[in-house]
Design a protein around this motif. Structure first.
Motif, short mmCIF file in Angstrom:
data_model
loop_
_atom_site.label_atom_id
_atom_site.label_comp_id
_atom_site.label_asym_id
_atom_site.label_seq_id
_atom_site.Cartn_x
_atom_site.Cartn_y
_atom_site.Cartn_z
N PHE A 161 0.86 -1.18 0.00
CA PHE A 161 0.00 0.00 0.00
C PHE A 161 0.90 1.24 0.00
CE2 PHE A 161 -2.46 -3.37 1.81
CZ PHE A 161 -3.80 -3.11 1.55
N HIS A 162 0.69 2.12 -0.99
CA HIS A 162 1.48 3.36 -1.13
C HIS A 162 2.95 3.13 -0.77
CE1 HIS A 162 0.29 3.88 3.21
NE2 HIS A 162 -0.92 3.61 2.75
N ALA A 163 3.57 2.19 -1.47
CA ALA A 163 4.93 1.75 -1.13
C ALA A 163 6.01 2.55 -1.85
CB ALA A 163 5.10 0.27 -1.50
N ASN A 164 7.16 2.63 -1.18
CA ASN A 164 8.40 2.98 -1.84
C ASN A 164 8.78 1.76 -2.68
OD1 ASN A 164 11.18 3.13 -2.43
ND2 ASN A 164 11.68 4.20 -0.55
N LEU A 165 8.86 1.93 -4.00
CA LEU A 165 9.05 0.79 -4.90
C LEU A 165 10.51 0.56 -5.30
CD1 LEU A 165 6.01 1.55 -7.25
CD2 LEU A 165 6.10 -0.15 -5.39
N SER A 166 11.41 1.39 -4.77
CA SER A 166 12.82 1.28 -5.13
C SER A 166 13.43 0.00 -4.58
CB SER A 166 13.60 2.49 -4.60
OG SER A 166 13.64 2.47 -3.18
N HIS A 167 14.58 -0.36 -5.12
CA HIS A 167 15.22 -1.60 -4.68
C HIS A 167 16.67 -1.37 -4.31
CE1 HIS A 167 15.82 -1.46 -9.13
NE2 HIS A 167 17.07 -1.72 -8.77
N GLN A 168 17.16 -2.19 -3.39
CA GLN A 168 18.60 -2.24 -3.11
C GLN A 168 19.25 -3.16 -4.16
OE1 GLN A 168 17.51 0.16 -0.99
NE2 GLN A 168 19.37 -0.21 0.17
N VAL A 169 18.61 -4.30 -4.38
CA VAL A 169 19.05 -5.26 -5.41
C VAL A 169 17.83 -5.60 -6.25
CG1 VAL A 169 20.04 -7.53 -5.86
CG2 VAL A 169 20.82 -6.20 -3.87
N ALA A 170 17.92 -5.42 -7.54
CA ALA A 170 16.78 -5.65 -8.42
C ALA A 170 16.36 -7.12 -8.42
CB ALA A 170 17.12 -5.22 -9.85
N ALA A 171 15.08 -7.33 -8.67
CA ALA A 171 14.56 -8.69 -8.78
C ALA A 171 15.26 -9.45 -9.90
CB ALA A 171 13.06 -8.65 -9.03
N GLU A 172 15.51 -10.74 -9.64
CA GLU A 172 16.17 -11.59 -10.63
C GLU A 172 15.24 -12.71 -11.08
OE1 GLU A 172 19.75 -13.10 -8.90
OE2 GLU A 172 20.33 -11.14 -8.08
N LYS A 173 15.39 -13.13 -12.30
CA LYS A 173 14.57 -14.22 -12.82
C LYS A 173 14.72 -15.47 -11.96
CE LYS A 173 14.16 -13.08 -17.73
NZ LYS A 173 14.41 -13.53 -19.11
N GLY A 174 13.58 -16.08 -11.63
CA GLY A 174 13.59 -17.33 -10.89
C GLY A 174 13.77 -17.19 -9.39
N LYS A 175 13.93 -15.95 -8.89
CA LYS A 175 14.22 -15.77 -7.46
C LYS A 175 12.98 -15.40 -6.66
CE LYS A 175 17.98 -14.12 -4.58
NZ LYS A 175 19.24 -13.33 -4.54
N VAL A 176 12.15 -14.54 -7.22
CA VAL A 176 10.95 -14.08 -6.50
C VAL A 176 9.89 -15.17 -6.55
CG1 VAL A 176 9.13 -12.35 -6.40
CG2 VAL A 176 11.46 -11.67 -7.01
N GLN A 177 9.46 -15.63 -5.39
CA GLN A 177 8.46 -16.71 -5.31
C GLN A 177 7.03 -16.18 -5.22
OE1 GLN A 177 9.49 -19.98 -2.60
NE2 GLN A 177 11.51 -19.04 -2.31
N ALA A 178 6.88 -14.94 -4.78
CA ALA A 178 5.56 -14.38 -4.51
C ALA A 178 4.89 -13.80 -5.74
CB ALA A 178 5.68 -13.28 -3.45
N GLU A 179 3.57 -13.85 -5.75
CA GLU A 179 2.81 -13.01 -6.66
C GLU A 179 2.67 -11.65 -5.97
OE1 GLU A 179 -1.54 -12.62 -8.87
OE2 GLU A 179 -0.78 -14.60 -8.32
N ILE A 180 2.89 -10.57 -6.69
CA ILE A 180 2.97 -9.24 -6.09
C ILE A 180 1.80 -8.37 -6.55
CG2 ILE A 180 4.32 -7.10 -5.94
CD1 ILE A 180 6.84 -8.84 -6.16
N LEU A 181 1.17 -7.71 -5.57
CA LEU A 181 0.11 -6.73 -5.84
C LEU A 181 0.54 -5.39 -5.27
CD1 LEU A 181 -2.77 -5.81 -6.65
CD2 LEU A 181 -3.55 -6.69 -4.43
#
Length: 244
Positions: A143-163
């Protein structure tokens, strides 16, 4: 149906040695899926605890997490910024949120095979970074998140579905920032959805947003319609990914 619930505080320790104090709420009929609740930059406030209790009433075990240590909270934006930036500089975000997730998973009321995370503002960034790290999460809702990253998402690493639930009139996180996030998710083949909520500002889910805005001269605003729509979308994803 509203479940009868139980609550307690749980002390845990991050690998950096910080003592953290979370707030746990769960239905009395267990074990159930678990959800961590990551707070706004104000700290583990009553608002965060309220969201945890609501999740418990909906049938989930929820853990409002402490990111600053000793459940520190503030209503001062300068202090909140200082504490938040310390977690950036110390690379403590994933360390402390992972410790919270592990703590949640070991509670007897929790089915550790069904875990998710929700987060507000700074807490949204916290759980996105946790998901980017490869944590065993089935769903992540911001909800109204800071969307920046320290390390960008990598293929095959993120297990969650994101909303991602984002306010159309959010001046702290721009629509350009949202497009950058979408591209990051596309590059990593992460299943995600971004919902832009009409006329909503940063902080739209918190009834205290206007009070905080006035006291700190920051552009926040509560929007009950956006709050309701966001929560409805959140519960729909949790049901889909975690089951009843």
């Amino acid at each position: 149906m509203t479940n009868s619930i139980q609550t307690r505080e749980i002390q845990y320790t991050a690998t950096d040695g910080t003592t953290l104090v979370g707030y746990f709420a769960a239905p009395t009929t267990t074990p159930v899926a678990g959800v961590i609740v990551a707070p706004e930059w104000w700290g583990r406030t009553e608002y965060t605890e309220q969201r945890a209790r609501e999740l418990a009433e909906h049938g989930y075990a929820a853990f409002a997490i402490d990111m600053y240590g000793d459940k520190k909270v503030t209503t001062d934006a300068k202090q909140a910024y200082e504490w938040m930036m310390q977690t950036f500089q110390e690379e403590a975000i994933v360390d402390r949120s992972a410790a919270a997730l592990a703590t949640l998973a070991t509670q007897p009321e929790v089915d550790a095979t069904r875990l998710a995370a929700i987060g507000f503002c700074y807490g949204g960034k916290v759980i996105l970074d946790l998901a980017r790290s490869g944590a065993a999460l089935k769903a992540v809702v911001t909800f109204h998140a800071n969307l920046s990253h320290q390390v960008a998402a990598e293929k095959g690493k993120v297990q969650a579905e994101i909303l991602v639930l984002h306010g159309e009139k959010d001046t702290m996180v721009s629509l350009a920032d949202v497009e950058t996030f979408k591209q990051e998710m596309a590059n990593a083949d992460v299943k995600n959805e971004v919902i832009i909520l009409k006329d909503a500002k940063h902080g739209f889910s918190n009834p205290l947003a206007d009070e905080r805005a006035k006291a700190n001269d920051v552009d926040l605003g509560y929007n009950p319609e956006a709050e309701k729509a966001g929560l409805s979308a959140m519960y729909a994803l949790l049901k889909q990914q975690l089951g009843e």
